[in-house]
Design an enzyme around this catalytic site. Structure first.
Site: not given
Length: 553
Positions: A233, A282
Site C-alpha cells: 500500500d 529466501e
C-alpha cells in the site's frame, strides 16, 4: 507491533483443475524459469464486502474461505486480500494497530491459516496487503510516542511548528483526505506529527532502522504462514524528501494522481524494496511483491520492478485512460516499452477499492465495461480483477450520507468521498436480505436490482457477464499466445478501433459507438463481448463498444 509466534507454513497441494498449488506452481525465477506471477490473473477481495461468515453484516475471513470455490470456478490464479489486521477501522483497516494480528471483526489467525491452506488446495495463490507508509494512532509505538518516549517519536515524523510558538504546521503539505497533513500533539504545544492520510494514520519515518527491521520481520511472519506475496500500500510514499520542503502548490493533493511531490516517488524507496526482495527470495515458490505506486510516468513506475526490487506494479496509467483507441494504444505502448526495458511484465487493471467501478467510470454502461474487460485480458502480462467486476456491477452512486464510512467523505476539501460506492457488498443470491452476502444484512446498503446481477442469477446464462469472464479466463489459460506469451503486433484498423495480433490470436476493440468494418482477416471467432453481425462482403463488422477475439489465420 507486538511479537507473535509464527504459524506453520501452509502445505502445497494439487489443484483439481490439474496444476500444482501456488507454492509449487512454478520453478523459481532464480532458476531462469518464468514465475507464475508474470501472466497471472489476480482477483482482489475486499474482505468486509465479499462474504459474511458469521452473520454480523460485515464480511470476514470465514466468509471469504466459504466462497473460494467461486474464484476457482472463475478461473483466476490468485486472490489478493485487502487488510484484515487488528485496527480501529478509521480507514477501513488501512490504519493498522498490529501487523501480526487479525482484527476480531474478520476472524482469527487460525482463520487466516485455514483460508491460505484452502486456497492452495484449490490452486489459488494468496497475496495480502501490507501497509508500510503509516500505522494506526493506536499502534503501540505511536501510543508511546504521544506519551513522550523519544525513541518512539524517532520512528514517526514529529516536528516543531512554524510561526509564533509553533502554532502553524511545519510545512504546507496536505492530507490526501483533505486539510493539513499535520496534527498538533496533545499536551505538547508547538509540536506536530505527519499524516498524509487521516490523523489516525501517522506516517512512519523510514529513515529509522527500527522501522526497516520491523517490517522485514513482519514480511517473514506472513511468509512463514504461507502467503505468496504482498500488495504494498502507498509503495511510493515511504520516503520523504530531505528537510520536508514545502509542496508549493495550491491544488488539493490527490493520491490517485501523477504529480511530482516531495513525499511521493522519492528515489530512496528503492533501497527499501531491494531489501524486501532479499527477504522474498529466501522463500520457495516465487513469493512476490506488488507495488501500489502512483508515479509521474510509466518510466518511473518501471523502476519499482527492476530485477532486484518488486515483481509487479499496478498500471494506474492504464486505469486512468479514457475509452479511446488512440489513448489506449499510447499507454499500452508506453507500458510495454518501459517495463520491457527492465524485464518486468506489464499489469493491467480497470477497477479497485479506491476508484469508481469501470462500468460507471468509462461512461458506456455494461456493454462498454464488457468490451474493456475483454481488451484488458488480451494484453501481454498479468491482469487484476476487482471483486464484482465479473458480475458487471456498477458504482453505487446514491448511498445515503448516513450510510457512508469513507473518511474522505467527512473531511472538508476531501478527494471525493466516493470510495464507498465501489465497496458495497457483493450479491451472491437473487433474493434475501443481503442477496446471499450473509444472514445479518450488509454494512452498506445494496441496490434492490442487484439480485439480477448476483452470482446465482448469472451462472449458466451464456449472455451474462459472469460467463463472459469465465470463458475469457479459460481461453486465456488455453491459448499459449495470451498472458505472458506472444508479443503484441498492432494491426491497421479504422478510426476508433484498437486491433492487434499475438501469434495466432487476434483481438479488436471498437471504442466508438458506430459499427466499424475491419480490413484484416480475423479467423474463427473465439469470444466477443457482444453480438456480432454477419460479415459484409467478407469483411468482419465490429459494433461499437465491442471487443472480439479470433483464432487468427
Amino acid at each position: 507491533m507486538t511479537q507473535h509466534s509464527s504459524a506453520p507454513q501452509a502445505d502445497g497441494a494439487v489443484d483439481p483443475r490439474g496444476r500444482a498449488a501456488c507454492p509449487d506452481a512454478a520453478s523459481s525465477a532464480r532458476s531462469g524459469a518464468s514465475g507464475w506471477w508474470r501472466d497471472a490473473v489476480i482477483y482482489q477481495v475486499y474482505p468486509r464486502s465479499f462474504a459474511d461468515g458469521d452473520g454480523d453484516g460485515m464480511g470476514d475471513l470465514p466468509g471469504v474461505r466459504q466462497r473460494l470455490p467461486h474464484l476457482a470456478a472463475l478461473g483466476v490464479d490468485a486472490v489478493w486480500l485487502s487488510p484484515f489486521y487488528a485496527s480501529p477501522q478509521a480507514d477501513a483497516g488501512y490504519d493498522v494497530a498490529d501487523y501480526r494480528a487479525i482484527d476480531p471483526m474478520f476472524g482469527t489467525l487460525h482463520d487466516a491459516d485455514a483460508l491460505i491452506r484452502d486456497a492452495h488446495a484449490l490452486g489459488l495463490c494468496v497475496i495480502i496487503d501490507i501497509v508500510p507508509n503509516h500505522s494506526s494512532d493506536r499502534h503501540e509505538w505511536f501510543v508511546r510516542a504521544l506519551a513522550g518516549d523519544p525513541a518512539a517519536r524517532e520512528r514517526y515524523h514529529f516536528r516543531t511548528g512554524r510561526g509564533e510558538r509553533g502554532a502553524l504546521p511545519p510545512n504546507d503539505w496536505e492530507s490526501v483526505f483533505g486539510g493539513p497533513a499535520w496534527s498538533p500533539v496533545p499536551g505538547a504545544p508547538g509540536l506536530w506529527y505527519l499524516h498524509l492520510f487521516a490523523p489516525e494514520q501517522p506516517d512512519f519515518n523510514w529513515e529509522h532502522p527500527a522501522v526497516r527491521d520491523e517490517f522485514r520481520s513482519v514480511l517473514r511472519f506472513w511468509l512463514d504462514l504461507g502467503v505468496d506475496g504482498f500488495r504494498v500500500d502507498v509503495a511510493h510514499g515511504l520516503v520523504k524528501a530531505a528537510g520536508l520542503p514545502d509542496m508549493g502548490s495550491g491544488e488539493q493533493l490527490r493520491l490517485l494522481g501523477t504529480a511530482e511531490l516531495p513525499f511521493f516517488d522519492q528515489d530512496g524507496v528503492h533501497e527499501i524494496y531491494r531489501s524486501w526482495r532479499q527477504v522474498l527470495d529466501e522463500y520457495p515458490g516465487d513469493r512476490i511483491g506488488v507495488a501500489e505506486a502512483w508515479a509521474p510516468s510509466a518510466e518511473r513506475t518501471a523502476l519499482y520492478v527492476r530485477a532486484d526490487e518488486l515483481h509487479q506494479a499496478f498500471n494506474f496509467h492504464y486505469l486512468g485512460t479514457d475509452w479511446d483507441a488512440r489513448a489506449l494504444r499510447e499507454v499500452v505502448d508506453a507500458s510495454l516499452t518501459s517495463l520491457g526495458a527492465v524485464g518486468a511484465p506489464a499489469t493491467w487493471v480497470l477497477s479497485n477499492h479506491d476508484v469508481v467501478r469501470h462500468r460507471t467510470r468509462l461512461g458506456g454502461g455494461v456493454s462498454r465495461a464488457r468490451a474493456a474487460s475483454l481488451l484488458m485480458l488480451a494484453l501481454p502480462g498479468s491482469a487484476y480483477l476487482y471483486q464484482g467486476e465479473e458480475l458487471g456491477l456498477p458504482e453505487v452512486t446514491e448511498l445515503p450520507d448516513e450510510a457512508r464510512q469513507d473518511p474522505s467523505f467527512f473531511r472538508d476539501n476531501g478527494q471525493d468521498g466516493l470510495r464507498d460506492g465501489c465497496r458495497v457488498p457483493l450479491p451472491w443470491e437473487g433474493d434475501g436480505p443481503s442477496f446471499g452476502f450473509g444472514t445479518g444484512g450488509s454494512w452498506l446498503p445494496q441496490p434492490p436490482e442487484w439480485g439480477e446481477l448476483s452470482v446465482a442469477a448469472q451462472t449458466g446464462d451464456p449472455g451474462s457477464t459472469l460467463e463472459l469472464y469465465r470463458t475469457a479466463l479459460r481461453l486465456r489459460r488455453e491459448r499459449p499466445e495470451l498472458g505472458d506469451g506472444e508479443p503484441l503486433q498492432w494491426l491497421a484498423a479504422p478510426e476508433g478501433v484498437l486491433a492487434f495480433r499475438r501469434g495466432g490470436f487476434v483481438c479488436a476493440a471498437n471504442t466508438g459507438t458506430e459499427p466499424a468494418a475491419l480490413d484484416f482477416r480475423t479467423g474463427a471467432l473465439l469470444l466477443a463481448s457482444g453480438p456480432l453481425p454477419a460479415a459484409e462482403s467478407g469483411r468482419t463488422v465490429l459494433p461499437g463498444d465491442t471487443t472480439a477475439w479470433w483464432a487468427g489465420r
